[in-house]
Design a protein around this motif. Sequence first.
Motif, PDB file in Angstrom:
ATOM      1  N   LYS A  30       2.927  27.537  12.003  1.00  0.00           N
ATOM      2  CA  LYS A  30       2.461  28.473  10.240  1.00  0.00           C
ATOM      3  C   LYS A  30       2.832  26.824   9.723  1.00  0.00           C
ATOM      4  O   LYS A  30       3.880  26.552  10.043  1.00  0.00           O
ATOM      5  CB  LYS A  30       3.529  28.906   9.844  1.00  0.00           C
ATOM      6  N   GLN A  31       2.217  26.749   8.544  1.00  0.00           N
ATOM      7  CA  GLN A  31       2.493  25.525   7.687  1.00  0.00           C
ATOM      8  C   GLN A  31       3.941  25.360   6.321  1.00  0.00           C
ATOM      9  O   GLN A  31       3.436  26.945   6.252  1.00  0.00           O
ATOM     10  CB  GLN A  31       0.723  25.052   6.857  1.00  0.00           C
ATOM     11  N   LEU A  32       4.597  24.995   6.834  1.00  0.00           N
ATOM     12  CA  LEU A  32       5.228  24.662   5.577  1.00  0.00           C
ATOM     13  C   LEU A  32       4.289  24.907   4.543  1.00  0.00           C
ATOM     14  O   LEU A  32       4.275  23.321   4.030  1.00  0.00           O
ATOM     15  CB  LEU A  32       6.447  23.609   5.457  1.00  0.00           C
ATOM     16  N   THR A  33       4.197  25.198   3.160  1.00  0.00           N
ATOM     17  CA  THR A  33       3.460  25.147   1.970  1.00  0.00           C
ATOM     18  C   THR A  33       4.791  26.213   0.713  1.00  0.00           C
ATOM     19  O   THR A  33       5.370  27.138   1.074  1.00  0.00           O
ATOM     20  CB  THR A  33       2.145  25.985   1.758  1.00  0.00           C
ATOM     21  N   PRO A  34       3.839  25.548  -0.386  1.00  0.00           N
ATOM     22  CA  PRO A  34       4.844  26.349  -1.732  1.00  0.00           C
ATOM     23  C   PRO A  34       4.869  27.976  -1.701  1.00  0.00           C
ATOM     24  O   PRO A  34       5.886  28.242  -2.424  1.00  0.00           O
ATOM     25  CB  PRO A  34       4.038  25.710  -2.089  1.00  0.00           C
ATOM     26  N   ASP A  35       3.953  28.753  -1.628  1.00  0.00           N
ATOM     27  CA  ASP A  35       3.981  30.036  -1.215  1.00  0.00           C
ATOM     28  C   ASP A  35       4.778  30.553  -0.508  1.00  0.00           C
ATOM     29  O   ASP A  35       4.389  31.469  -0.329  1.00  0.00           O
ATOM     30  CB  ASP A  35       2.555  30.082  -1.266  1.00  0.00           C
ATOM     31  N   VAL A  36       5.397  29.757   0.427  1.00  0.00           N
ATOM     32  CA  VAL A  36       6.280  30.167   1.638  1.00  0.00           C
ATOM     33  C   VAL A  36       7.294  31.552   0.445  1.00  0.00           C
ATOM     34  O   VAL A  36       8.690  32.200   1.495  1.00  0.00           O
ATOM     35  CB  VAL A  36       6.507  29.893   1.943  1.00  0.00           C
ATOM     36  N   ARG A  39      10.435  33.067  -5.107  1.00  0.00           N
ATOM     37  CA  ARG A  39      10.861  31.872  -6.654  1.00  0.00           C
ATOM     38  C   ARG A  39      11.318  30.918  -6.508  1.00  0.00           C
ATOM     39  O   ARG A  39      12.154  30.858  -5.237  1.00  0.00           O
ATOM     40  CB  ARG A  39      11.815  33.570  -7.049  1.00  0.00           C
ATOM     41  N   ALA A  40      11.297  30.178  -6.773  1.00  0.00           N
ATOM     42  CA  ALA A  40      11.937  28.400  -7.309  1.00  0.00           C
ATOM     43  C   ALA A  40      12.566  28.687  -8.469  1.00  0.00           C
ATOM     44  O   ALA A  40      12.227  29.071  -9.487  1.00  0.00           O
ATOM     45  CB  ALA A  40      10.838  27.771  -6.040  1.00  0.00           C
ATOM     46  N   PHE A  41      12.886  27.647  -8.372  1.00  0.00           N
ATOM     47  CA  PHE A  41      13.602  26.942  -9.577  1.00  0.00           C
ATOM     48  C   PHE A  41      14.226  25.369  -9.685  1.00  0.00           C
ATOM     49  O   PHE A  41      14.387  24.926  -8.672  1.00  0.00           O
ATOM     50  CB  PHE A  41      14.854  27.509 -10.340  1.00  0.00           C
ATOM     51  N   VAL A  42      14.052  24.963 -10.944  1.00  0.00           N
ATOM     52  CA  VAL A  42      14.643  23.944 -10.942  1.00  0.00           C
ATOM     53  C   VAL A  42      15.841  23.377 -11.411  1.00  0.00           C
ATOM     54  O   VAL A  42      16.706  23.915 -12.460  1.00  0.00           O
ATOM     55  CB  VAL A  42      13.825  22.795 -11.815  1.00  0.00           C
ATOM     56  N   LYS A  43      16.944  22.590 -10.477  1.00  0.00           N
ATOM     57  CA  LYS A  43      18.072  22.518 -10.733  1.00  0.00           C
ATOM     58  C   LYS A  43      18.000  20.928 -11.520  1.00  0.00           C
ATOM     59  O   LYS A  43      18.044  20.210 -10.379  1.00  0.00           O
ATOM     60  CB  LYS A  43      19.080  22.890  -9.816  1.00  0.00           C
ATOM     61  N   ILE A  44      18.907  20.658 -12.233  1.00  0.00           N
ATOM     62  CA  ILE A  44      19.126  19.355 -12.557  1.00  0.00           C
ATOM     63  C   ILE A  44      20.697  19.175 -12.052  1.00  0.00           C
ATOM     64  O   ILE A  44      21.761  19.549 -12.452  1.00  0.00           O
ATOM     65  CB  ILE A  44      18.791  18.788 -14.332  1.00  0.00           C
ATOM     66  N   ILE A  45      21.028  18.108 -11.850  1.00  0.00           N
ATOM     67  CA  ILE A  45      22.567  17.350 -11.635  1.00  0.00           C
ATOM     68  C   ILE A  45      22.165  16.227 -12.654  1.00  0.00           C
ATOM     69  O   ILE A  45      21.315  14.678 -11.633  1.00  0.00           O
ATOM     70  CB  ILE A  45      22.270  17.200 -10.637  1.00  0.00           C
ATOM     71  N   ASP A  46      22.633  15.441 -13.208  1.00  0.00           N
ATOM     72  CA  ASP A  46      22.951  14.077 -14.098  1.00  0.00           C
ATOM     73  C   ASP A  46      24.084  13.789 -13.680  1.00  0.00           C
ATOM     74  O   ASP A  46      25.106  14.556 -14.538  1.00  0.00           O
ATOM     75  CB  ASP A  46      23.149  14.743 -15.589  1.00  0.00           C
ATOM     76  N   GLU A  47      24.577  12.822 -12.879  1.00  0.00           N
ATOM     77  CA  GLU A  47      25.804  12.038 -12.750  1.00  0.00           C
ATOM     78  C   GLU A  47      25.289  10.426 -13.502  1.00  0.00           C
ATOM     79  O   GLU A  47      25.391   9.612 -13.403  1.00  0.00           O
ATOM     80  CB  GLU A  47      25.975  11.657 -11.538  1.00  0.00           C
ATOM     81  N   ALA A  48      24.501   9.986 -14.561  1.00  0.00           N
ATOM     82  CA  ALA A  48      24.016   9.339 -15.477  1.00  0.00           C
ATOM     83  C   ALA A  48      25.083   8.737 -16.735  1.00  0.00           C
ATOM     84  O   ALA A  48      25.051  10.277 -17.099  1.00  0.00           O
ATOM     85  CB  ALA A  48      22.425   8.925 -15.496  1.00  0.00           C
ATOM     86  N   SER A  49      25.469   7.502 -17.226  1.00  0.00           N
ATOM     87  CA  SER A  49      26.181   7.955 -18.142  1.00  0.00           C
ATOM     88  C   SER A  49      25.772   6.588 -18.279  1.00  0.00           C
ATOM     89  O   SER A  49      24.940   5.583 -18.826  1.00  0.00           O
ATOM     90  CB  SER A  49      28.335   7.500 -17.670  1.00  0.00           C
ATOM     91  N   ASP A  50      25.839   6.900 -19.610  1.00  0.00           N
ATOM     92  CA  ASP A  50      25.753   5.318 -21.316  1.00  0.00           C
ATOM     93  C   ASP A  50      24.548   5.137 -21.589  1.00  0.00           C
ATOM     94  O   ASP A  50      23.817   4.380 -21.337  1.00  0.00           O
ATOM     95  CB  ASP A  50      25.809   4.134 -20.385  1.00  0.00           C
ATOM     96  N   GLY A  51      23.920   7.108 -21.477  1.00  0.00           N
ATOM     97  CA  GLY A  51      21.965   6.935 -22.242  1.00  0.00           C
ATOM     98  C   GLY A  51      21.553   6.252 -21.258  1.00  0.00           C
ATOM     99  O   GLY A  51      20.213   5.369 -21.738  1.00  0.00           O
ATOM    100  N   CYS A  52      22.076   6.402 -19.044  1.00  0.00           N
ATOM    101  CA  CYS A  52      20.455   5.974 -18.465  1.00  0.00           C
ATOM    102  C   CYS A  52      19.506   6.646 -18.125  1.00  0.00           C
ATOM    103  O   CYS A  52      18.782   6.551 -17.552  1.00  0.00           O
ATOM    104  CB  CYS A  52      21.287   5.349 -17.458  1.00  0.00           C
ATOM    105  N   ALA A  70       1.856  22.832  -8.320  1.00  0.00           N
ATOM    106  CA  ALA A  70       1.764  22.132  -6.688  1.00  0.00           C
ATOM    107  C   ALA A  70       1.692  23.037  -6.452  1.00  0.00           C
ATOM    108  O   ALA A  70       1.450  23.375  -4.802  1.00  0.00           O
ATOM    109  CB  ALA A  70       2.920  20.967  -6.197  1.00  0.00           C
ATOM    110  N   GLY A  71       2.093  24.934  -6.567  1.00  0.00           N
ATOM    111  CA  GLY A  71       2.025  26.328  -6.245  1.00  0.00           C
ATOM    112  C   GLY A  71       3.479  26.593  -5.628  1.00  0.00           C
ATOM    113  O   GLY A  71       3.101  27.899  -5.136  1.00  0.00           O
ATOM    114  N   PHE A  72       3.952  26.092  -5.989  1.00  0.00           N
ATOM    115  CA  PHE A  72       5.293  26.637  -6.342  1.00  0.00           C
ATOM    116  C   PHE A  72       5.724  28.055  -7.213  1.00  0.00           C
ATOM    117  O   PHE A  72       5.131  27.800  -8.233  1.00  0.00           O
ATOM    118  CB  PHE A  72       6.772  25.680  -6.256  1.00  0.00           C
ATOM    119  N   PRO A  73       6.425  29.038  -7.121  1.00  0.00           N
ATOM    120  CA  PRO A  73       6.789  30.491  -7.934  1.00  0.00           C
ATOM    121  C   PRO A  73       7.692  30.152  -8.479  1.00  0.00           C
ATOM    122  O   PRO A  73       8.861  30.586  -8.488  1.00  0.00           O
ATOM    123  CB  PRO A  73       6.268  31.339  -7.526  1.00  0.00           C
TER     124      PRO A  73
END
Length: 164
Positions: A30-36, A39-52, A70-73
């Motif tokens: 099997k090929q690794l594809t987004p439909d495997v 569910r999926a979610f986007v997680k943001i990690i913000d370690e930027a400072s000073d308006g970067c 891209a096919g992710f649920p």
Amino acid sequence: MSGDTMKSLLLAGVSIAMTAVSTPSLAQEKQLTPDVFKRAFVKIIDEASDGCWTNIKEAKRYAEDQFELAGFPVDREMNEITDLNEAEIVIWLTGKRRDNGICFGSYSASVNTPLHFEEIDKYYIARVGAGASADYLNNENANTAVLNAIKEFAESWPNLPPSQ
């Protein structure tokens, strides 16, 4: 039948049998594809400072859109993995502004999912597919660089994007 003819038939039979055994195993890989993922979610990690990094909410929405394309649920309400076959798409940015006003730092992206290790009967969240990362150096901020990186990563996952 002569001995040579019998040998030829036997070798042909063995050759056909080996082909029949080896071909299905290639077809079952099997090929690794987004439909495997369920569910999926986007997680943001913000370690930027000073308006970067100033477009964090826009970057999250953009990542959700790009990964859906891209096919992710993508589940926009989800904020943690609660079951097997779920994924977190992590966008992580570090950065700070130098005294001369220029922002510098790095960003990375990965797709993580629970993996079960039977020998020790433990589950761990681990990266699957290739991750992406890069450094940036910009007069203003990393906003455009991050959006470009998100698009490239979503389009190329699970493989590494081509070198530029």
